[in-house]
Design a protein around this motif. Sequence first.
Motif, short mmCIF file in Angstrom:
data_model
loop_
_atom_site.label_atom_id
_atom_site.label_comp_id
_atom_site.label_asym_id
_atom_site.label_seq_id
_atom_site.Cartn_x
_atom_site.Cartn_y
_atom_site.Cartn_z
N SER A 288 0.87 -1.18 0.00
CA SER A 288 0.00 0.00 0.00
C SER A 288 0.90 1.22 0.00
O SER A 288 1.87 1.28 0.75
N ASN A 289 0.60 2.20 -0.87
CA ASN A 289 1.48 3.37 -0.94
C ASN A 289 0.87 4.56 -0.23
O ASN A 289 -0.20 4.47 0.38
N ALA A 290 1.54 5.69 -0.33
CA ALA A 290 1.11 6.89 0.39
C ALA A 290 0.49 7.91 -0.54
O ALA A 290 0.46 9.10 -0.23
N SER A 291 -0.01 7.49 -1.69
CA SER A 291 -0.61 8.42 -2.64
C SER A 291 -2.02 8.80 -2.19
O SER A 291 -2.56 8.24 -1.24
N SER A 292 -2.61 9.75 -2.89
CA SER A 292 -3.99 10.13 -2.62
C SER A 292 -4.73 10.22 -3.95
O SER A 292 -4.43 11.08 -4.77
N PRO A 293 -5.67 9.29 -4.22
CA PRO A 293 -6.10 8.21 -3.33
C PRO A 293 -5.04 7.13 -3.19
O PRO A 293 -4.20 6.96 -4.06
N GLN A 294 -5.11 6.43 -2.09
CA GLN A 294 -4.13 5.37 -1.83
C GLN A 294 -4.33 4.21 -2.78
O GLN A 294 -5.45 3.79 -3.06
N ILE A 296 -3.57 0.17 -3.55
CA ILE A 296 -3.35 -1.08 -2.82
C ILE A 296 -3.09 -2.18 -3.83
O ILE A 296 -3.85 -2.36 -4.78
N HIS A 297 -1.98 -2.90 -3.63
CA HIS A 297 -1.65 -4.02 -4.52
C HIS A 297 -2.02 -5.31 -3.81
O HIS A 297 -1.56 -5.57 -2.69
N VAL A 298 -2.86 -6.12 -4.45
CA VAL A 298 -3.41 -7.33 -3.85
C VAL A 298 -3.01 -8.55 -4.69
O VAL A 298 -3.11 -8.51 -5.92
N GLY A 299 -2.55 -9.58 -4.03
CA GLY A 299 -2.23 -10.83 -4.71
C GLY A 299 -3.26 -11.89 -4.39
O GLY A 299 -3.78 -11.96 -3.27
N GLU A 317 -1.43 -17.32 -10.47
CA GLU A 317 -1.06 -16.19 -9.61
C GLU A 317 -1.66 -14.93 -10.22
O GLU A 317 -1.41 -14.62 -11.39
N PHE A 318 -2.44 -14.20 -9.43
CA PHE A 318 -3.10 -12.98 -9.90
C PHE A 318 -2.57 -11.78 -9.10
O PHE A 318 -2.34 -11.88 -7.89
N ARG A 319 -2.42 -10.65 -9.77
CA ARG A 319 -2.00 -9.41 -9.12
C ARG A 319 -2.90 -8.27 -9.57
O ARG A 319 -3.06 -8.03 -10.77
N PHE A 320 -3.51 -7.57 -8.59
CA PHE A 320 -4.44 -6.49 -8.89
C PHE A 320 -4.00 -5.20 -8.17
O PHE A 320 -3.42 -5.26 -7.08
N THR A 321 -4.35 -4.05 -8.76
CA THR A 321 -4.17 -2.76 -8.09
C THR A 321 -5.53 -2.10 -7.95
O THR A 321 -6.31 -2.02 -8.91
N TRP A 322 -5.80 -1.62 -6.74
CA TRP A 322 -7.05 -0.94 -6.43
C TRP A 322 -6.74 0.44 -5.87
O TRP A 322 -5.67 0.67 -5.30
N ALA A 323 -7.68 1.36 -6.01
CA ALA A 323 -7.57 2.69 -5.40
C ALA A 323 -8.69 2.83 -4.37
O ALA A 323 -9.85 2.51 -4.64
N ARG A 348 5.52 -3.28 -4.63
CA ARG A 348 6.09 -1.94 -4.87
C ARG A 348 6.48 -1.79 -6.33
O ARG A 348 6.23 -0.75 -6.96
N ARG A 349 7.12 -2.83 -6.90
CA ARG A 349 7.49 -2.78 -8.32
C ARG A 349 6.26 -2.61 -9.20
O ARG A 349 6.27 -1.84 -10.17
N ALA A 350 5.20 -3.35 -8.89
CA ALA A 350 3.98 -3.30 -9.70
C ALA A 350 3.36 -1.90 -9.66
O ALA A 350 2.93 -1.38 -10.70
N LEU A 351 3.31 -1.29 -8.48
CA LEU A 351 2.73 0.05 -8.37
C LEU A 351 3.58 1.07 -9.11
O LEU A 351 3.06 1.99 -9.75
N GLU A 352 4.90 0.93 -9.03
CA GLU A 352 5.79 1.85 -9.75
C GLU A 352 5.62 1.71 -11.26
O GLU A 352 5.60 2.70 -11.99
N MET A 353 5.50 0.46 -11.74
CA MET A 353 5.29 0.24 -13.17
C MET A 353 3.96 0.84 -13.62
O MET A 353 3.87 1.46 -14.68
N GLY A 354 2.92 0.65 -12.81
CA GLY A 354 1.62 1.22 -13.15
C GLY A 354 1.67 2.73 -13.21
O GLY A 354 1.10 3.35 -14.12
N ASP A 355 2.37 3.37 -12.25
CA ASP A 355 2.51 4.82 -12.27
C ASP A 355 3.23 5.28 -13.53
O ASP A 355 2.86 6.30 -14.14
N GLU A 356 4.25 4.53 -13.93
CA GLU A 356 5.00 4.89 -15.14
C GLU A 356 4.14 4.78 -16.38
O GLU A 356 4.14 5.68 -17.23
#
Length: 364
Positions: A288-294, A296-299, A317-323, A348-356
């Motif tokens: 979970s990161n410190a962005s707004s909205p936050q 959350i990366h869920v496996g 194996e599934f990986r999801f990102t939620w806000a 953390r890698r997944a959230l960084e890649m998504g942001d990019e």
Amino acid sequence: MHDSYTEFILPFGSSPNILEEYTNASGGIRTGKLMEHLDSLAGSIAYKHMLGPGVETVGNTKEMGFYIVTAAVERLDMLGPLNPARDLRLSGQVIYTGRSSMEVVVKMETMPGEFDEKEETILLGRFSMVCRDAHTHSARKVHPLAISSPEEQMLYSKGEDMKRKRQTRAQQSLSKVPPNSAEAEALHTYYLKYGQEEELDDISSSSQLVSMGDTRVEKCMLMFPQDRNVHQKIFGGYLMRLAYELGFANGAMFCKSPVRFVALDEISFKLPVPIGSILRLTSHVLHSNASSPQLIHVGVTANVVDVKTGEEQTTNEFRFTWASIDESSQRKVVPETYKEAMLWLEGRRALEMGDEIRGLRTQK
């Protein structure tokens, strides 16, 4: 390349009966059901590439001599909200072929409404499909793509780049290599701030800190033949929907508020799920990161359970990102073991890649 193009319409805006089948608890669209369609669409596109644009049915795979399965879902990025008042078009095509693999791009678009709204792309995704010999189950060569325009050459290059990046990510997986120096420093800083022994003693009473182990959510179910695919195994899209819904529930419970789907970061299909097997789905909040909205990366891990021995095999194996819908939510998930720490870094890698990726699309 254009010969494999396929599309179909979900008439949400023009057919109330269809909309009723897809409506979720808040009056929106059940995204998990749409994922079922996307997986089916990707498979149809891959078969169309192999059998020709005039094909209307797959037929018997044994007689054809080959079958196609989903090897991975690279990404599904939600670019805009689903509008139940407008029809939805799902489409895609093969953009790259390897020796036995195909890269398929899919997208969802809202159709013009009664007030002549413009079409809008609301989701883009990438599937990796592989072809297998129906008798030996070894790799089967696929037809190469004929490139007929500069636009198709651009798409082909993108598909080639996708495959290369996927191979690079696999080689750099934390299950194979140690974290880099920046990741090690970030993990240690996080540990000093939230993972000290005195902090962990109070973790259960803290409203902001949650042990990763305490985010575990599990679901077991029997696999029925009604959910099979043409290979007489459980349909991958059905598994995607089950994982999506469990991941949503976990994210919502973690944030203590509803969550909004941002991306499917990755799915790996390791083994087929047999009809009649018991499937155990297990979910954890990994980051979970410190962005707004936050974010959350869920496996979600799917295991097939042998009822006689109790042994389990991981099939997916599934990986999801939620806000988080609640922008004040800043809960933090805390790893307590080395394995959890590696999962935290993967999240953390997944959230960084998504942001990019989202940043690049915003620039464009």
